[in-house]
Design an enzyme around this catalytic site. Structure first.
Site, PDB file in Angstrom:
ATOM      1  N   LYS A 149       0.862  -1.175   0.000  1.00  0.00           N
ATOM      2  CA  LYS A 149       0.000   0.000   0.000  1.00  0.00           C
ATOM      3  C   LYS A 149       0.900   1.227   0.000  1.00  0.00           C
ATOM      4  O   LYS A 149       1.761   1.370   0.866  1.00  0.00           O
ATOM      5  CB  LYS A 149      -0.887   0.007   1.241  1.00  0.00           C
ATOM      6  CG  LYS A 149      -1.857  -1.163   1.330  1.00  0.00           C
ATOM      7  CD  LYS A 149      -3.143  -0.833   0.629  1.00  0.00           C
ATOM      8  CE  LYS A 149      -4.216  -1.886   0.895  1.00  0.00           C
ATOM      9  NZ  LYS A 149      -5.465  -1.577   0.188  1.00  0.00           N
ATOM     10  N   LYS A 257     -13.323  -7.684  -6.266  1.00  0.00           N
ATOM     11  CA  LYS A 257     -13.709  -8.003  -4.889  1.00  0.00           C
ATOM     12  C   LYS A 257     -15.191  -8.367  -4.916  1.00  0.00           C
ATOM     13  O   LYS A 257     -16.035  -7.487  -5.121  1.00  0.00           O
ATOM     14  CB  LYS A 257     -13.476  -6.809  -3.966  1.00  0.00           C
ATOM     15  CG  LYS A 257     -12.019  -6.396  -3.795  1.00  0.00           C
ATOM     16  CD  LYS A 257     -11.925  -5.217  -2.831  1.00  0.00           C
ATOM     17  CE  LYS A 257     -10.484  -4.898  -2.459  1.00  0.00           C
ATOM     18  NZ  LYS A 257      -9.764  -4.225  -3.555  1.00  0.00           N
TER      19      LYS A 257
END
Length: 349
Positions: A149, A257
């Site tokens: 990230k 997702k």
């Protein structure tokens, strides 16, 4: 058939940072079905501040879903188009109810424990020393694909972390993915991509914020490293809109997702369109509990995608449900010697 819903708060072992802030807990909801003495469970994995169904009427829609469960999963999926996490919870709950046991949803070599799923090791945002520590742990644990990230700390320090990895591991040894969560400004994005490309990264997720379609299309056309769309797919409901987005932006990859894109059915629609237009894809979880992660992992194995998937989030919480999923050397396994510690009665409290 009886249906009920239940709220559950997952507590992070340590605060987990993204460019949108730091999380200490994660709300989730379960739908439980009961028929002829059998029970099934599905997880509605909403992520506040990101899910398109983060709405004030979310619980009201759960009540409506349980009251109308007799409609069946197909009609409910259509009726819940604007609530993709509930679509997924309903799909999962029906599959669970129809299965031999509530948690063996899609039997395969994976659930037999003879095959595994390659996954990436997730490195959370934080101070440089903390991120470096996580990287070293992932490398020591045998991961061959690491996802970082980025976008929250100083960009030069993030480049230093990438340099640290590449000083020790070639692209053939360690695949690096980065996820900016839309943190780069439109004006600076291409320059930052050029700096990142030096480290021979696999891809970058969502370099700029969603809903900048023209700018994202320009980036995907001129980028020196592959771009993967993630948040960009949230809230795109119809097949027509999905194909229009892919044709307009022409990304190198999309990331799916199920909790965000309408469960297995919605994910399958995206996969079909991506493959039609020669766009790569992989599947990730969205911080669900092990109940949702288990369903996603079992279904993902059946899609026969050999790229590393984003399914390594099961160990994030202090109060997750123990389950047969385990991570070993960058692989997700289903270990039938491990048992679920889940009891349906605890949801009634």
């Amino acid at each position: 058939m009886l249906a009920s819903y239940h709220k559950y708060i997952l507590n992070f072992k340590r605060p987990s940072g993204t460019s949108r802030g730091v999380m200490t807990e994660k709300e989730t909801w379960f739908i439980v079905l009961e028929q002829d003495g059998k029970k099934g469970i599905g997880e509605c994995g909403i992520l506040r501040g990101l899910s398109i169904d983060d709405r004030s009427d979310y619980e009201e829609k759960l009540i409506w879903t349980c009251d109308n469960i007799y409609l069946g999963k197909d009609l409910l999926w259509e009726a819940l188009l604007e609530f993709p996490s509930i679509q997924f919870g309903v799909e999962m709950a029906f599959q669970s109810l129809e299965s031999e046991t509530p948690f063996l949803l899609f039997p395969s070599d994976f659930t037999e424990g003879t095959k595994s799923i390659t996954i990436n090791g997730l490195v959370w945002m934080g101070k440089e020393a903390f991120m470096k520590q996580q990287i070293e742990e992932k490398l020591a644990n045998g991961f061959q694909c690491i996802k970082l990230k980025i976008g929250a700390i100083d960009f030069d320090k993030e480049l230093q972390l990438l340099r640290f990895i590449r000083q020790h591991f070639t692209p053939e040894q360690i695949e690096i993915r980065v996820d900016a969560n839309g943190a780069f400004s439109i004006n600076e994005a291409l320059n930052k991509l050029r700096q990142l490309a030096v480290f021979k990264l696999h891809s970058i997720e969502q370099p700029i914020a969603k809903n900048n379609m023209n700018s994202m299309a320009d980036l995907c056309k001129s980028t020196p490293l592959p771009i993967a769309l993630d948040e960009e797919l949230i809230g795109v409901f119809t097949t027509y809109e999905k194909e229009e987005l892919l044709l307009k932006i022409k990304p190198q990859y999309i990331i799916l997702k199920p909790s965000f894109v309408g469960g297995f059915r919605g994910t399958k629609e995206w996969i079909s369109l991506a493959e039609k237009h020669n766009i790569g894809w992989w599947i990730t979880s969205a911080l669900e509990s092990n109940i949702g992660l288990n369903a996603i992992a079992q279904w993902t194995y059946l899609q026969h995608n050999l790229m590393p998937q984003g399914l390594g989030t099961g160990a994030l919480y202090t109060n997750n449900y123990e389950c047969p999923l385990k991570v070993s050397k960058g692989q997700l396994w289903y270990d039938n010697d491990l048992n679920w510690n889940f009891d349906f009665h605890t949801l009634e409290i």
